[in-house]
Scaffold this motif. Structure first.
Motif, PDB file in Angstrom:
ATOM      1  N   ALA A   1      35.923  35.402  46.836  1.00 31.09           N
ATOM      2  CA  ALA A   1      36.601  36.513  46.222  1.00 31.09           C
ATOM      3  C   ALA A   1      38.037  36.490  46.684  1.00 31.09           C
ATOM      4  O   ALA A   1      38.366  36.938  47.752  1.00 31.09           O
ATOM      5  N   MET A   2      38.870  35.923  45.866  1.00 32.48           N
ATOM      6  CA  MET A   2      40.247  35.718  46.277  1.00 32.48           C
ATOM      7  C   MET A   2      41.007  37.011  46.086  1.00 32.48           C
ATOM      8  O   MET A   2      40.970  37.597  45.016  1.00 32.48           O
ATOM      9  N   PRO A   3      41.695  37.488  47.136  1.00 35.93           N
ATOM     10  CA  PRO A   3      42.510  38.674  46.912  1.00 35.93           C
ATOM     11  C   PRO A   3      43.521  38.370  45.810  1.00 35.93           C
ATOM     12  O   PRO A   3      44.094  37.292  45.759  1.00 35.93           O
ATOM     13  N   LEU A   4      43.669  39.318  44.948  1.00 34.20           N
ATOM     14  CA  LEU A   4      44.485  39.064  43.783  1.00 34.20           C
ATOM     15  C   LEU A   4      45.957  39.063  44.154  1.00 34.20           C
ATOM     16  O   LEU A   4      46.538  40.098  44.442  1.00 34.20           O
TER      17      LEU A   4
ATOM     18  N   PRO B   1      40.703  44.922  44.388  1.00 27.00           N
ATOM     19  CA  PRO B   1      41.036  44.033  43.274  1.00 27.00           C
ATOM     20  C   PRO B   1      40.870  42.572  43.659  1.00 27.00           C
ATOM     21  O   PRO B   1      41.643  42.035  44.453  1.00 27.00           O
ATOM     22  N   THR B   2      39.849  41.962  43.138  1.00 32.33           N
ATOM     23  CA  THR B   2      39.600  40.566  43.447  1.00 32.33           C
ATOM     24  C   THR B   2      39.127  39.859  42.192  1.00 32.33           C
ATOM     25  O   THR B   2      38.646  40.478  41.248  1.00 32.33           O
ATOM     26  N   GLU B   3      39.254  38.553  42.247  1.00 34.64           N
ATOM     27  CA  GLU B   3      38.861  37.739  41.107  1.00 34.64           C
ATOM     28  C   GLU B   3      37.824  36.744  41.586  1.00 34.64           C
ATOM     29  O   GLU B   3      38.004  36.143  42.635  1.00 34.64           O
ATOM     30  N   THR B   4      36.749  36.592  40.860  1.00 32.62           N
ATOM     31  CA  THR B   4      35.808  35.539  41.235  1.00 32.62           C
ATOM     32  C   THR B   4      35.435  34.726  40.008  1.00 32.62           C
ATOM     33  O   THR B   4      35.504  35.214  38.879  1.00 32.62           O
ATOM     34  N   ASN B   5      35.076  33.494  40.245  1.00 33.33           N
ATOM     35  CA  ASN B   5      34.561  32.657  39.184  1.00 33.33           C
ATOM     36  C   ASN B   5      33.053  32.606  39.311  1.00 33.33           C
ATOM     37  O   ASN B   5      32.525  32.290  40.362  1.00 33.33           O
TER      38      ASN B   5
ATOM     39  N   PHE C   1      37.286  42.211  39.716  1.00 28.56           N
ATOM     40  CA  PHE C   1      36.724  43.411  40.318  1.00 28.56           C
ATOM     41  C   PHE C   1      37.832  44.433  40.477  1.00 28.56           C
ATOM     42  O   PHE C   1      38.984  44.077  40.762  1.00 28.56           O
TER      43      PHE C   1
ATOM     44  N   LEU D   1      29.947  44.164  45.414  1.00 23.46           N
ATOM     45  CA  LEU D   1      30.314  42.814  45.838  1.00 23.46           C
ATOM     46  C   LEU D   1      29.420  42.370  46.980  1.00 23.46           C
ATOM     47  O   LEU D   1      29.144  41.190  47.167  1.00 23.46           O
TER      48      LEU D   1
END
Lengths: 196, 138, 639
Positions: B15-18, C565-569, C561, C163
């Motif tokens: 979960a990469m911090p944006l 704020p996070t992005e996952t694949n 998310f 999460l």
């Protein structure tokens, strides 16, 4: 069971003595490691919050670049523009970068103090750069567009914003990582003064 | 007693911090393979050994960060132009120091690291041999 | 009342733990023999009490008692019950209590079931276990009380972060804890044996089930962690030589070495000092691993909530226990007599080589992981050590190791002859040569490591079955089966790694809907994307049709998310008997093209299949050993 009898201590022999020193080697290693752990825990910089990758280009000539204008009507940036005999700042910024907004007043203040600020806009569209300057002020002289971060990589910069102090011969003399806060202004002015 | 609210193990794996993201699309060679498989293999090997500047310990080959994309583009463009992977690595080391490479170059600081397997095996064999010899004497 | 019961049980347990240590010391100093019969019951009751305390905490979480601060902060009434349950240890205090509970219960089990070890050594072991326990009790009771009340009670809990609601997250920590704490029992046995100078076969037999048990959990933990990273990170990698991964690998390496040396000690009464050393090292590595992960001194892609204060605490325990044990080692091990003798070419010799190589790999991983830190402390320079280094150093050592693994089980104890050994593995050598020839002649060139990997995997696979040749399979002891299956698992795992690294196909494209891409045996048609939403995320989902069948879809997602704020694949994976198709969707370029990452990974599943086989082999071995121990104990009782 024979192996349940406690082992008798063998008599001391020269080899046994020598062996004893070897037996303390693990403890010695452990103590050294404990030292490194303590150092890392209290003084280390590998944690992401503290880490800043400094450019190794400080002390070097600004690398070769020839950047198109980032906004229409404003000249782009070439290496030769940074070696004019006068020290100046090279600000690496982007319209999509939040800390860049934070440092805008400080850049304005520097410009008002007579400092020339050249800029490189990282991964930016002309309309966005234009909007950013309209909204947060425009302290810049020339602004070069760096659509794929290639100039940024050539400078050894690892994020936005960063500010480089360049002397009259086009040599990078100082790098400021992160936004310029009000308390950083004297340090920047000082670096400019020393570059004279 | 107000302890930290954060769970101990928020392994937000992946979960990469944006990061703030630009609106520019990725460079052409950021996410596209070179047409020549041999060159692509060279580029891939190099990319897997370069550390992403803005990530938490990932190579530029394994990162979605824009900066990593731009570095991939740089690597592929230069390989396509016929540049040697080692020269590209050196060019980056010149700018970011040895932090940038996961493959630390051999020199006075890193030789203990590179010779470590030999040192360890040597020390181990020495210890074990000492035992054998002593036993034969007795 | 539940919370108070739990806290009371915990305090009582801590008091008993202190008593256990004091009694132990008194008995060992020889001035109160009458206490010696009290140590075992104290250990058992201590285990029971912490067990009760932990059950109380589980209960509080299951009923979401919001008057308890820990529950209010980390749980939520709307959580599925499984995550309420797992939430018990999904936080600092709860995980510490779990750690202590496992530790104390393990001590209790040792006290209940260990009958063959010298009584004084056993008491010393229980005292050592109590000493470890005390440090954690102190931390738990004085600095991280899990049962603290909240007044007034919260209206609702704060812990509804979907999460974190992941089965992997729920059961990964307890698995590793079981492994780590099992190592602490081995450590206590080693300390106990050092204290009474009783390092021998009985000590090894007493320690072995604990080493095996915790090693099984470590193996499973690493295997699961690797698959999880593969699945979650979205780039098809399954091992990154990341500090957190290395931290979990180091105790495993030490435990695997220990597992083999303990066999030598139990069977042949050799390698006494070395086995004790390894037991200390194995637990040290568990502690060092915990320290590295929790203190945040190294950057990792597997982000943990870190806290330097807890780092300080773990470091203090590290210094106390490891330093203490190593000092005891320096003082005492010189007086431990050398065990039985053996020739270099023998089963013992092969196991020494195994230990040497495992230790060397451990050293490489440990120093490699810490080297950036060391260099920074000494010169101030920042440098990185990563996959290229570990692959080119640990890789060849591992290959050597599997060669030893192929030959070792076929060698005789005490003394053997090279020529006979080579004779015994002539068939595996033949098979390996055949594979090598095929790879050299028929297949397009692949790297040296993968070539050797596949060659050795074939040879070792055959060799690992060799101990069964000519045996009546039904009368073969269970632990021999265990060894065979575990060693076969190693070759399966290695074959998977070699296949994956040399025959994977990668397709990276910016694709428009309607375009078709060939990857491995599959034809993938990109049908388009659509937005989808989950409880706290939105996503772009790609529809990829497999082999032109519009009904057969893979749906990788790129999830955003909202908080944090996070992005996952989310990769979409298709598993076939001979490999996996791994698909990921990246960003769009705004003009209708989407980045697609497609991989065909032949036999990649063998990597984890091998891991599971290794753990299963360990389990068979454990059952076989325990059963034989019991039978021997019964025979001794009748005699």
């Amino acid at each position: 069971m024979t192996d349940e009898a406690p082992m008798a201590a063998p008599t001391e022999t020269p080899t046994a003595k020598k062996k004893h020193l070897v037996l303390w080697v693990p403890l010695a290693f452990a103590v050294i490691f404990f030292g490194f752990f303590a150092y890392a825990l209290y003084f280390g910089t590998d944690s992401p919050q503290q880490r800043a990758i400094e450019s190794q280009m400080v002390g070097e000539q600004v690398p070769e670049m020839d950047l198109d204008p980032a906004v229409p009507g404003r000249p782009g940036l070439r290496t030769a523009d940074l070696a004019t005999g006068e020290p100046k700042l090279l600000n690496v910024f982007a319209s999509w970068c939040v800390p860049c907004i934070t440092e805008a007043p400080q850049l304005m203040q520097l410009q008002n103090a007579g400092v020339t600020i050249e800029a490189i806009a990282i991964r930016d569209r002309p309309q966005d750069v234009y909007g950013f300057l309209q909204r947060w002020g425009d302290p810049f002289n020339r602004i070069g567009a760096d659509p794929n971060s290639q100039a940024q990589l050539a400078l050894g910069s690892s994020g936005v914003p960063e500010t480089f102090v360049i002397d009259g011969n086009g040599v990078i003399v100082h790098q400021h990582i992160g936004e310029i806060r009000p308390e950083n202004v004297p340090e920047i002015l000082n670096a400019l003064e020393n570059a004279r | 007693m107000k302890r930290l609210i954060a769970p101990v193990l928020i392994a937000l794996l992946a979960a990469m911090p944006l990061h703030a993201q630009s609106r520019m699309p990725a460079a052409q060679w950021a996410n596209q393979q070179l047409p020549d498989p041999a060159q692509e293999a060279e580029a891939k090997e190099l990319m897997e050994s370069l550390r992403c500047l803005v990530c938490q310990g990932q190579s530029i080959a394994d990162s979605d960060a824009e900066m990593a994309s731009d570095m991939r583009a740089l690597v592929r463009e230069r390989i396509a132009a016929g540049e040697n992977p080692d020269d590209i690595r050196d060019w980056l080391i010149q700018r970011y120091g040895r932090w940038i490479t996961y493959n630390p170059p051999l020199d006075t600081v890193t030789w203990p690291l590179w010779f470590l397997p030999l040192i360890l095996i040597g020390a181990g064999v020495w210890l074990a041999r000492g035992r054998f010899r002593r036993r034969k004497e007795s | 009342m539940i919370a108070e019961t739990g806290l009371a049980a915990l305090w009582l347990a801590a008091a008993l733990c202190a008593l256990q240590l004091l009694f132990g010391i008194a008995v060992l100093r020889g001035n109160s023999d009458e206490l010696s019969s009290a140590v075992r019951p104290v250990a058992v009751v201590q285990g029971l009490l912490t067990g009760i305390s932990f059950l109380m905490l589980i209960w509080l979480f299951l009923r979401t008692d919001l008057s308890v601060e820990l529950v209010a902060l980390n749980s939520h009434s709307a959580k599925p019950w499984l995550y309420k349950f797992a939430g018990t240890w999904g936080n600092h205090e709860g995980s510490m209590l779990l750690w202590v509970a496992i530790l104390a219960v393990a001590g209790g089990l040792v006290a209940l079931f260990e009958r063959r070890l010298n009584e004084r050594t056993l008491i010393a072991t229980l005292a050592a276990q109590a000493a470890i326990g005390l440090g954690f009790y102190a931390f738990l009771l004085f600095a991280s009380n899990p049962f603290a009340r909240l007044s007034p009670a919260a209206a609702e809990g704060q812990g509804l972060n979907p999460l974190l609601q992941d089965p992997g997250l729920a059961f990964h920590p307890p698995t590793l804890y079981l492994g780590y704490v099992g190592m602490s029992v081995a450590f206590s046995f080693a300390v106990g044996a050092l204290v009474t100078r009783d390092v021998g076969a009985a000590f090894a037999r007493a320690m072995r089930p604990w080493v095996l048990g915790s090693w099984i959990f470590l193996t499973l933990g690493i295997t699961a962690g690797s698959y999880w990273a593969y699945y979650e990170l979205g780039w098809g990698g399954w091992w990154f030589w990341d500090p957190v991964e290395n931290a979990s690998l180091m105790p495993w390496l030490a435990a695997t070495a220990l597992l083999h040396s303990v066999t030598v000690l139990a069977t042949r009464d050799s390698l006494r000092a070395w086995t004790v050393m390894l037991a200390v090292v194995a637990f040290s590595m568990s502690m060092v691993g915990t320290f590295l992960v929790r203190s945040g001194i190294l950057t990792s892609v597997h982000a943990f909530a870190v806290d330097p204060q807890r780092g300080t605490f773990i470091l203090a325990l590290l210094v106390l226990y490891i330093g203490g044990a190593l000092a005891l080692y320096g003082l005492r091990v010189g007086t431990v007599r050398e065990g039985s003798q053996f020739e270099p070419v023998s089963r013992e010799g092969a196991l020494v080589a195994n230990n040497l190589l495992f230790t060397a790999i451990l050293g490489v991983v440990l120093i490699g992981t810490l080297y950036p830190l060391i260099v920074e402390a000494v010169t101030g320079e920042q440098l990185s050590v990563g996959p290229p280094y570990f692959n080119s150093t640990a890789g060849p050592l591992a290959l050597l190791l599997v060669v030893v693994m192929a030959a070792g089980p076929l060698m005789r104890w005490r003394k053997d002859d090279w020529k006979k050994v080579v004779n015994r593995i002539s068939l595996p050598i033949l098979i390996a040569s055949l594979v090598l020839a095929i790879l050299m002649l028929a297949v397009s060139p692949i790297g040296i490591l993968p070539t050797l990997g596949l060659t050795l995997a074939a040879g070792v696979g055959a060799a690992s079955l060799a101990p069964l040749w000519g045996r009546k399979l039904r009368r073969t002891p269970l632990f021999t089966w265990g060894m065979v299956i575990a060693h076969l698992g190693v070759s399966v795992c290695m074959a998977g790694m070699a296949f994956e690294s040399s025959f994977s196909e990668e397709v990276l494209v910016a694709s428009r809907p309607g375009e078709t891409h060939q990857v491995g045996p599959y034809t993938i048609t990109f049908l388009g994307t659509e937005p989808v939403a989950g409880p706290n995320w939105t996503a772009i989902e790609a529809r990829l049709s497999v082999n032109g069948d519009p009904e057969d879809l893979l749906r990788p997602q790129s999830r955003m998310f909202s908080s944090p704020p996070t992005e996952t694949n989310e990769a979409a994976i298709r598993t076939a008997w001979n490999g996996q198709l791994y698909t990921v969707i990246g960003n769009g370029d705004g003009s209708g093209r989407w980045q697609l990452r497609l991989w065909w990974k032949p036999f990649v599943t063998w990597i984890w299949l091998g891991g599971v086989m290794i753990a299963f082999g360990g389990l068979l071995s454990l059952v076989g050993r325990v059963r034989r121990e019991r039978r021997t104990a019964q025979r001794e009782a009748y005699a």
